[in-house]
Enzyme design. Sequence first.
Site, short mmCIF file in Angstrom:
data_model
loop_
_atom_site.label_atom_id
_atom_site.label_comp_id
_atom_site.label_asym_id
_atom_site.label_seq_id
_atom_site.Cartn_x
_atom_site.Cartn_y
_atom_site.Cartn_z
N PRO A 35 91.28 53.60 35.73
CA PRO A 35 90.52 53.87 34.51
C PRO A 35 91.34 54.46 33.37
CG PRO A 35 89.96 55.44 36.24
CD PRO A 35 90.91 54.46 36.86
N CYS A 36 92.53 55.02 33.63
CA CYS A 36 93.25 55.75 32.56
C CYS A 36 94.48 55.02 32.03
CB CYS A 36 93.66 57.12 33.07
SG CYS A 36 92.26 58.19 33.39
N PHE A 37 95.44 54.75 32.93
CA PHE A 37 96.76 54.25 32.49
C PHE A 37 96.68 53.04 31.54
CE2 PHE A 37 99.75 55.97 36.06
CZ PHE A 37 99.79 57.19 35.41
N PRO A 38 95.97 51.96 31.92
CA PRO A 38 96.08 50.75 31.09
C PRO A 38 95.62 50.95 29.65
CG PRO A 38 95.14 50.22 33.22
CD PRO A 38 95.16 51.72 33.11
N ARG A 39 94.66 51.83 29.43
CA ARG A 39 94.11 51.91 28.08
C ARG A 39 94.94 52.79 27.15
NH1 ARG A 39 89.22 55.03 27.28
NH2 ARG A 39 89.40 57.08 28.23
#
Length: 464
Positions: free
Chosen positions: A272-276
């Site tokens: 939920p965090c890294f890609p965005r």
Amino acid sequence: MNALRNSYSVFGLGKLGASMAAAIASRGFPVVGVDVNQNAVEALNAGRAPVQETGLEETIRANRDRLRATASHRDAVLNSDLSFVIVPTPSDQRGAFSLQYAAWAFREIGRALAEKHAYHNIVLTSTVLPGSTRYGLLPILERESGKRCGPDFGLCYSPEFIALGSVIRDFLNPDFNLIGEFDERAGSQLEACYAEIVEHGTPCRRMSIENAELTKVALNTFVTTKITFANMLADLCERIPGGDVDVVSGALGLDRRIGGRYLAGALGYGGPCFPRDNVALGFLARAIGTRADLAETTDRMNRSMPGKIVELLRPEIHRNTTVAVLGLAYKPYSHVIEESQSIYIAEALSKAGARVIAFDPLAGEMARAELCDRAIVMDSVAECLAQADVVLLATPDPVFRGLHAEDFLKCGRPVTVVDCWRLLTAELAGHPRIRYIAVGRSADDAANAARLASLWDGAVGVGA
Ligand SMILES: NC(=O)c1ccc[n+]([C@@H]2O[C@H](COP(=O)([O-])OP(=O)(O)OC[C@H]3O[C@@H](n4cnc5c(N)ncnc54)[C@H](O)[C@@H]3O)[C@@H](O)[C@H]2O)c1
């Protein structure tokens, strides 16, 4: 604020907030949790974990006398000294983080502040882009409360650097605490609170709100760049005779300027965090008149990783080829499939014409709902191996590490195994009936040597 009387409220009892509330209570402080989701409120009040997280239910149960939940923002503000706000900040169409939920929470908190005489410190923990706290959210607090930030209430931006699956441990034992402060009073108060909650001696960095907002996104962006750098090395190693990314990154990591973590060289990052965060940094840079090319390149390379695996397997995919994808969560020990590389791979393989079957020890149910008719999610590894022509080991789950050559051969026909994390090299490399491909290792030394040699043929310039 007297140390013995500190009381806290936590707005948002999700993956991060519920664990923070329980962790703070475990240090002896009263905590009121707030959520707009009645199920989360009821769960906490019943001593249950509102979300799945390591040790959360036990921590809630052990601290029930200090922990309660409510749907009333007013109740929480009036009955605490400091509020952490950890509501979702989903990516919007521009790639920025939406303040929609935070704005709603700040409006309710502001209305409650209007009724409160004592100083109250509001700490935003959700991930936001620089400028969001001061220019997006603070005006809401001042408008709704009729009060002024500074003399009447405090405001900080203080994100956490935690990993799902170890949220409580990471929150209580951070590498450092990061505080972006509106003023000295708010920052000092929050620093004193952390000193009572987290591991003794944890460094604390205090700075402007905007610098802290940038630090949060920068940290994730740096880590993902490191992961992507190692994936680039893995790609190079596959084309060098004897190439082995573990050997190269193992040595690289010994240099203290680099360090060995996040250098595996395998599949890309997800969750939920890294890609965005790279996307958001790219958006911010363009919006304020500069560029974050490195972040945008990292993001582009990461999104190309599933395609690389599909291309690797394309020659194997014929009509009726069954490919088993083992590991569907974005990492082991997780039920989260958000932005999971293996979900993208399963979808792309299905589109390429393969019959896709799959298994994950924890994420099966979520994956079944996500993949629908594009893949059949099985209940065990054995069921997958019984049908698979090609097996893709997509996460470094211990369940997959324990597999043996016989497990793959039970189907009675030759099988190809693509091992993204090199879990089974010792067991499968060179096996006569298994075509074993390890991501990050040279699979064809002769061809790689010929290609490399041709580079230098006659190029050295020393005559015989
Ligand atoms: N999950 C992580 O690993 C992680 C790590 C670091 C930072 N963050 C950041 O923390 C924030 C929250 O993430 P999460 O994963 O805990 O989200 P989540 O979706 O799991 O939980 C958010 C909770 O907030 C509640 N909520 C929404 N609006 C509310 C309101 N107005 N008042 C009270 N509660 C409200 C929701 O009902 C939900 O229970 C995000 O900004 C995220 O980027 C998450």
